[in-house]
Write a protein that holds these residues in place. Structure first.
Motif, PDB file in Angstrom:
ATOM      1  N   ILE A 191      -2.080   5.789   5.497  1.00 47.95           N
ATOM      2  CA  ILE A 191      -1.187   4.820   5.917  1.00 47.95           C
ATOM      3  C   ILE A 191      -1.998   3.810   7.091  1.00 47.95           C
ATOM      4  N   ALA A 192      -2.951   4.269   7.704  1.00 48.90           N
ATOM      5  CA  ALA A 192      -3.476   3.277   8.631  1.00 48.90           C
ATOM      6  C   ALA A 192      -4.208   2.286   8.018  1.00 48.90           C
ATOM      7  N   MET A 193      -4.729   2.690   6.781  1.00 47.72           N
ATOM      8  CA  MET A 193      -5.803   1.905   5.835  1.00 47.72           C
ATOM      9  C   MET A 193      -4.745   0.704   5.463  1.00 47.72           C
ATOM     10  N   LEU A 194      -3.616   1.050   4.898  1.00 50.96           N
ATOM     11  CA  LEU A 194      -2.579   0.244   4.397  1.00 50.96           C
ATOM     12  C   LEU A 194      -2.082  -0.941   5.513  1.00 50.96           C
ATOM     13  N   VAL A 195      -2.033  -0.412   6.919  1.00 50.71           N
ATOM     14  CA  VAL A 195      -1.616  -1.227   7.796  1.00 50.71           C
ATOM     15  C   VAL A 195      -2.411  -2.404   8.069  1.00 50.71           C
ATOM     16  N   LEU A 196      -3.828  -2.009   8.066  1.00 58.25           N
ATOM     17  CA  LEU A 196      -4.897  -2.874   8.298  1.00 58.25           C
ATOM     18  C   LEU A 196      -4.838  -3.959   7.117  1.00 58.25           C
ATOM     19  N   VAL A 197      -4.122  -4.039   5.970  1.00 55.64           N
ATOM     20  CA  VAL A 197      -4.143  -4.935   5.077  1.00 55.64           C
ATOM     21  C   VAL A 197      -3.447  -6.148   6.012  1.00 55.64           C
ATOM     22  N   ALA A 198      -2.634  -5.901   6.776  1.00 58.97           N
ATOM     23  CA  ALA A 198      -2.036  -7.112   7.601  1.00 58.97           C
ATOM     24  C   ALA A 198      -3.123  -7.752   8.565  1.00 58.97           C
ATOM     25  N   ALA A 199      -4.175  -7.193   9.025  1.00 58.73           N
ATOM     26  CA  ALA A 199      -5.083  -7.910   9.645  1.00 58.73           C
ATOM     27  C   ALA A 199      -5.982  -8.674   8.577  1.00 58.73           C
ATOM     28  N   THR A 200      -6.101  -8.368   7.670  1.00 57.37           N
ATOM     29  CA  THR A 200      -6.913  -9.064   6.569  1.00 57.37           C
ATOM     30  C   THR A 200      -6.028 -10.365   6.001  1.00 57.37           C
TER      31      THR A 200
END
Length: 553
Positions: A191-200
């Protein structure tokens, strides 16, 4: 802004602009799958009593980070379908991050005991995507740098993000696993990796370099197209054969043998094929590089962009090094291959050693290894920097190699009861401080190993930077730093098998002896006179963007 900004000042600087704030998040995105796949995964497998031989074989997934330069030309030029409108860099980042989130969830849903083959396949694919994400981030960081968000600052922020990821994927993961179990840990990290898509998606996209201005070979003279194709074919076949050998044995070793059958021996594979893999991936490319230096033309060939990129990734780094150092390149490559071997070769077994063999709890290991140990690594790096400025490069290299080898004797002592550590702690009155004696032993061993590792790591980064050509810094540094993973990774499967057969203590003594190879090669390189034939200093982005680190749980 100066690259010397550190600590809280660095964190505030990271939040001071859109680029640096995004870089902090993307540094976390880079470090999280690395620590989850290379270190923390072994704690999960060790808790389930998966054999150390199997853990050793599975640790070969770390070779994805060593081999990532092989597919970097493709990532550099192509855009993934359906996501191309996001831009060349962001499209790859979104693809990698979403895929990594899914793979972490699939790992959480897979039983490592009953489906170790499927589990390994998912881990291999995740490591490949994680390494690909690193390739993209290295390029993005350099391309979006400007006068405010300099490459130096972005690289430092990137490393800060990596450190936060190491704490989250290491210490925090251990603490949570002790209370909820490992599957929920990996679900949460997905889930944390998916949230980091927002940073990309918030990241500014780097501008594409026009085709007529991009010069992947710099000013290097290349062979004519036919000879260049021959060189690439030879090197490509060698690397491909090595990867197929490793992959085939990994599949065979993780497949349950038929009734009455015998599982393949990782030790036998390493003895038989390990030297040949080094020949195919290092020696043959070096010989091809020497040959291309003899047949190259005075100007780079134009109009062959794909071949230019492949030549730059596979042949050019060694070609320039061999051309400049001549026979001294043999010593340099040998030193790079073995300098970190004594600690890299047993790194995957650290968590099983702490948790299973010694019986420490997840919380104890999280504090000693991931919190206290990080401080000791920083102390080692600081010591390395001090020695560099006062004693010079080669004395620091020698000290790093010697202490890294000696630190393994601490673990040999810990494995046999810690008599030597007890004597040390008693002499300095450490047991009189009121701490638990078992924790004192563990922290002394981790302190010695992490200080030695920090010192050796700082020395090695400085050494590779000093012999890297300024003109081809990024690609040459990437290849040379990748070689540091090769020999240690090859020996890990055999090391797990050896631990099961003879125990931890003899293996730690053996790895300490292996470290003497690095000591001997440092002395040879010192005698050869490396400081007198030193290459121009590598730009900061090469050393900061591609630090040489040994995977540590």
């Amino acid at each position: 802004m100066s690259q010397r900004v550190k600590g809280w000042g660095l964190f505030k600087a990271a939040l001071g602009s859109r680029k640096t704030a995004v870089m902090l998040a993307l540094g976390f995105s880079s470090g999280l799958p690395f620590v989850l796949l290379i270190g923390t995964l072994n704690a999960w497998l060790g808790e389930l009593k998966v054999s150390l031989a199997t853990i050793g074989v599975l640790s070969w997934i770390g070779l994805a980070y060593a081999f990532k330069f092989l597919w970097s030309p493709l990532v550099d030029r192509a855009r993934p379908p359906l996501l191309a409108r996001l831009g060349r860099r962001r499209s790859w980042l979104v693809l990698c991050q979403v895929s990594l989130a899914i793979l972490l969830w699939l790992l959480a849903l897979t039983d490592p005991i009953n489906a170790i083959g499927t589990f390994a396949g998912l881990a291999v694919l995740a490591a490949f995507l994680s390494a690909t994400q690193d390739v993209v981030l290295d390029a993005w960081r350099i391309e979006i740098a400007d006068d405010v968000a300099t490459v130096e600052l972005l690289s430092a922020v990137y490393q800060l993000g990596n450190r936060f990821a190491a704490l989250a994927g290491g210490a925090l993961a251990l603490v949570i696993a002790a209370r909820t179990g490992w599957p929920l840990v990996y679900m949460g990290m997905g889930i944390a990796m998916l949230v980091l898509v927002a940073a990309t998606l918030a990241a500014p996209e780097a501008l594409d370099v026009p085709e007529d201005r991009a010069r992947p070979l710099g000013d290097h003279a290349a062979p004519d197209p036919r000879r260049r194709a021959i060189a690439l074919a030879i090197v490509g076949v060698g690397w491909g054969a090595a990867i197929l050998l490793l992959g085939a044995f990994m599949v065979e070793a993780l497949t349950p043998p038929p009734p009455g059958g015998k599982a393949p021996s990782a030790g036998d594979f390493t003895k038989l094929w390990g030297p040949w893999i080094v020949v195919m991936t290092v020696i043959v490319p070096a010989l091809v590089a020497a040959w291309t230096n003899r047949v190259r033309q005075p100007t780079p060939q134009a109009g062959r962009r794909a071949l230019d990129h492949c030549y730059r990734a596979l042949v050019l780094p060694l070609a320039e090094l061999v051309d400049r150092l001549r026979w001294g390149a043999i010593v340099v490559v040998a030193l790079i291959l073995v300098y970190r071997i004594c600690d890299s070769i047993w790194a995957p077994f650290a968590f099983p050693f702490y948790l299973d063999f010694l019986g420490y709890s997840n919380d104890e290991v999280a504090f000693a290894s991931k919190m206290f140990g990080v401080l000791m690594t920083i102390a080692g790096v600081a010591l390395g920097g001090l020695m560099f400025t006062t004693l010079g490069r080669m004395p620091t290299m020698l000290a790093g190699a010697a202490t890294a080898a000696a630190s393994n004797l601490l673990y040999a002592d810990l494995a046999t009861g810690g008599a030597g550590i007890d004597a040390f702690a008693g002499f300095f009155g450490l047991y009189g401080l009121g701490a638990d004696a078992r924790m004192v032993r563990l922290m002394i061993a981790i302190s010695g190993e992490n200080i030695a590792g920090g010192l050796a790591g700082a020395a090695f980064v400085g050494y590779i930077s000093s012999i890297t050509s300024r003109t081809y810094s990024a690609v040459q540094y990437a290849l040379l730093s990748s070689l540091t993973f090769l020999v240690g990774a090859l020996g890990r499967a055999a090391m797990g098998e050896a631990i099961e057969q003879i125990g931890y203590a003899p293996v730690f003594r053996f790895t300490a002896l292996l470290g003497l190879l690095a000591v001997a090669l440092v002395l040879v390189e010192w005698w050869r006179g490396a400081p007198r034939v030193r290459a121009p200093e590598v730009p900061p982005e090469a050393s900061l963007a591609n630090p040489v680190e040994v995977p540590k749980p």
